[in-house]
Design an enzyme around this catalytic site. Structure first.
Site, PDB file in Angstrom:
ATOM      1  N   TYR A 186      -8.510  14.251 -11.549  1.00 18.84           N
ATOM      2  CA  TYR A 186      -8.488  13.215 -10.506  1.00 18.84           C
ATOM      3  C   TYR A 186      -7.421  13.476  -9.447  1.00 18.84           C
ATOM      4  CZ  TYR A 186     -11.995  10.223 -12.707  1.00 18.84           C
ATOM      5  OH  TYR A 186     -13.176   9.703 -13.199  1.00 18.84           O
TER       6      TYR A 186
ATOM      7  N   LYS B  80     -17.398   7.649 -19.703  1.00 13.17           N
ATOM      8  CA  LYS B  80     -15.955   7.411 -19.732  1.00 13.17           C
ATOM      9  C   LYS B  80     -15.535   6.689 -21.023  1.00 13.17           C
ATOM     10  CE  LYS B  80     -15.318   7.339 -14.688  1.00 13.17           C
ATOM     11  NZ  LYS B  80     -14.758   6.559 -13.539  1.00 13.17           N
TER      12      LYS B  80
ATOM     13  N   GLU C 187     -16.349  20.700 -10.771  1.00 13.86           N
ATOM     14  CA  GLU C 187     -16.166  19.798 -11.916  1.00 13.86           C
ATOM     15  C   GLU C 187     -16.887  20.307 -13.164  1.00 13.86           C
ATOM     16  OE1 GLU C 187     -15.540  15.715  -9.275  1.00 13.86           O
ATOM     17  OE2 GLU C 187     -17.332  15.920 -10.507  1.00 13.86           O
TER      18      GLU C 187
HETATM   19  P1  IDP Z   1     -16.537   7.091  -7.895  1.00 15.06           P
HETATM   20  O1  IDP Z   1     -16.242   7.308  -9.378  1.00 15.06           O
HETATM   21  O2  IDP Z   1     -17.604   6.050  -7.680  1.00 15.06           O
HETATM   22  O3  IDP Z   1     -16.812   8.385  -7.164  1.00 15.06           O
HETATM   23  P2  IDP Z   1     -13.889   7.141  -6.680  1.00 15.06           P
HETATM   24  O4  IDP Z   1     -13.531   6.430  -5.413  1.00 15.06           O
HETATM   25  O5  IDP Z   1     -14.041   8.632  -6.651  1.00 15.06           O
HETATM   26  O6  IDP Z   1     -15.218   6.448  -7.267  1.00 15.06           O
HETATM   27  O7  IDP Z   1     -12.793   6.745  -7.752  1.00 15.06           O
HETATM   28  C1  IDP Z   1     -12.655   7.471  -8.960  1.00 15.06           C
HETATM   29  C2  IDP Z   1     -12.473   6.477 -10.085  1.00 15.06           C
HETATM   30  O8  IDP Z   1     -11.237   5.776  -9.887  1.00 15.06           O
HETATM   31  C3  IDP Z   1     -13.519   5.364 -10.165  1.00 15.06           C
HETATM   32  O9  IDP Z   1     -14.712   5.762 -10.794  1.00 15.06           O
HETATM   33  C4  IDP Z   1     -12.772   4.309 -10.933  1.00 15.06           C
HETATM   34  O10 IDP Z   1     -12.723   4.610 -12.343  1.00 15.06           O
HETATM   35  C5  IDP Z   1     -11.373   4.423 -10.343  1.00 15.06           C
HETATM   36  N1  IDP Z   1     -11.179   3.534  -9.200  1.00 15.06           N
HETATM   37  C6  IDP Z   1     -11.692   3.655  -7.950  1.00 15.06           C
HETATM   38  N2  IDP Z   1     -11.318   2.662  -7.133  1.00 15.06           N
HETATM   39  C7  IDP Z   1     -10.509   1.867  -7.896  1.00 15.06           C
HETATM   40  C8  IDP Z   1      -9.783   0.647  -7.640  1.00 15.06           C
HETATM   41  O11 IDP Z   1      -9.799   0.094  -6.539  1.00 15.06           O
HETATM   42  N3  IDP Z   1      -9.064   0.133  -8.678  1.00 15.06           N
HETATM   43  C9  IDP Z   1      -9.012   0.732  -9.916  1.00 15.06           C
HETATM   44  N4  IDP Z   1      -9.669   1.864 -10.196  1.00 15.06           N
HETATM   45  C10 IDP Z   1     -10.413   2.435  -9.220  1.00 15.06           C
END
Ligand code: IDP
Ligand code: MG
Length: 139
Positions: A50, A10, A127
């Site tokens: 996303y 990222k 993806e």
């Molecule tokens: P993951 O990347 O571990 O699969 P996901 O729940 O799919 O997590 O969330 C996608 C992305 O969104 C995360 O990798 C992170 O960059 C961001 N994200 C997830 N939860 C939060 C949060 O509570 N606050 C801010 N950003 C978040």
């Protein structure tokens, strides 16, 4: 079982100069890189990638972050790639990530968490196709 997953280094990690170190972790953990590119996502691309998180409160900030600089998507291959890669990167929030995981060592915050990894075989296919056409992926 699908043996591929989509990883993204990222913008935080690329900007912090961790691209090479993270690629080294990935390769030394037994993944082979079947496709890779550096690109700066457009807003439209980040929103589409996303889309499942559209209703989450962090969605707009996440899109801002993912468009803040270049990132590096990669198609990775290993047996049980999706689960193995999720294990290598650790929990979404680096504070909760296990010792030795990529997010523990390189992430800045729950949002700026260094790497993406697909969460299922169905999503890994989707993806990978989002970033690479089939003739860009090594056999
Ligand atoms: P993951 O990347 O571990 O699969 P996901 O729940 O799919 O997590 O969330 C996608 C992305 O969104 C995360 O990798 C992170 O960059 C961001 N994200 C997830 N939860 C939060 C949060 O509570 N606050 C801010 N950003 C978040
Ligand atoms: Mg996810």
């Amino acid at each position: 079982m699908n043996n591929k997953t989509l990883a993204i280094i990222k913008p935080d990690a690329v900007g912090n100069g961790f691209t090479g170190k993270i690629m080294d972790r990935i390769i030394s953990s037994g993944f082979s890189i079947k496709a890779a590119r550096l690109l700066h996502l457009s807003r439209e691309q980040a929103e589409r990638f996303y889309e499942v998180h559209k209703e989450r409160p962090f969605y707009q900030d996440l899109v801002d972050f993912m468009t803040s600089g270049p990132c590096m998507p990669m198609a990775l291959e290993k047996e049980n790639a999706v689960a193995e890669f999720r294990q290598l990167i650790g929990a979404t929030n680096p504070v909760e990530a296990a010792e030795g995981t990529i997010r523990k060592d390189f992430a800045e915050s729950v949002q700026n968490n260094a790497v993406h990894g697909s969460d299922s075989d169905k999503n890994s296919e989707k993806e990978i196709a989002f970033f690479f056409s089939s003739n860009e992926i090594l056999n």
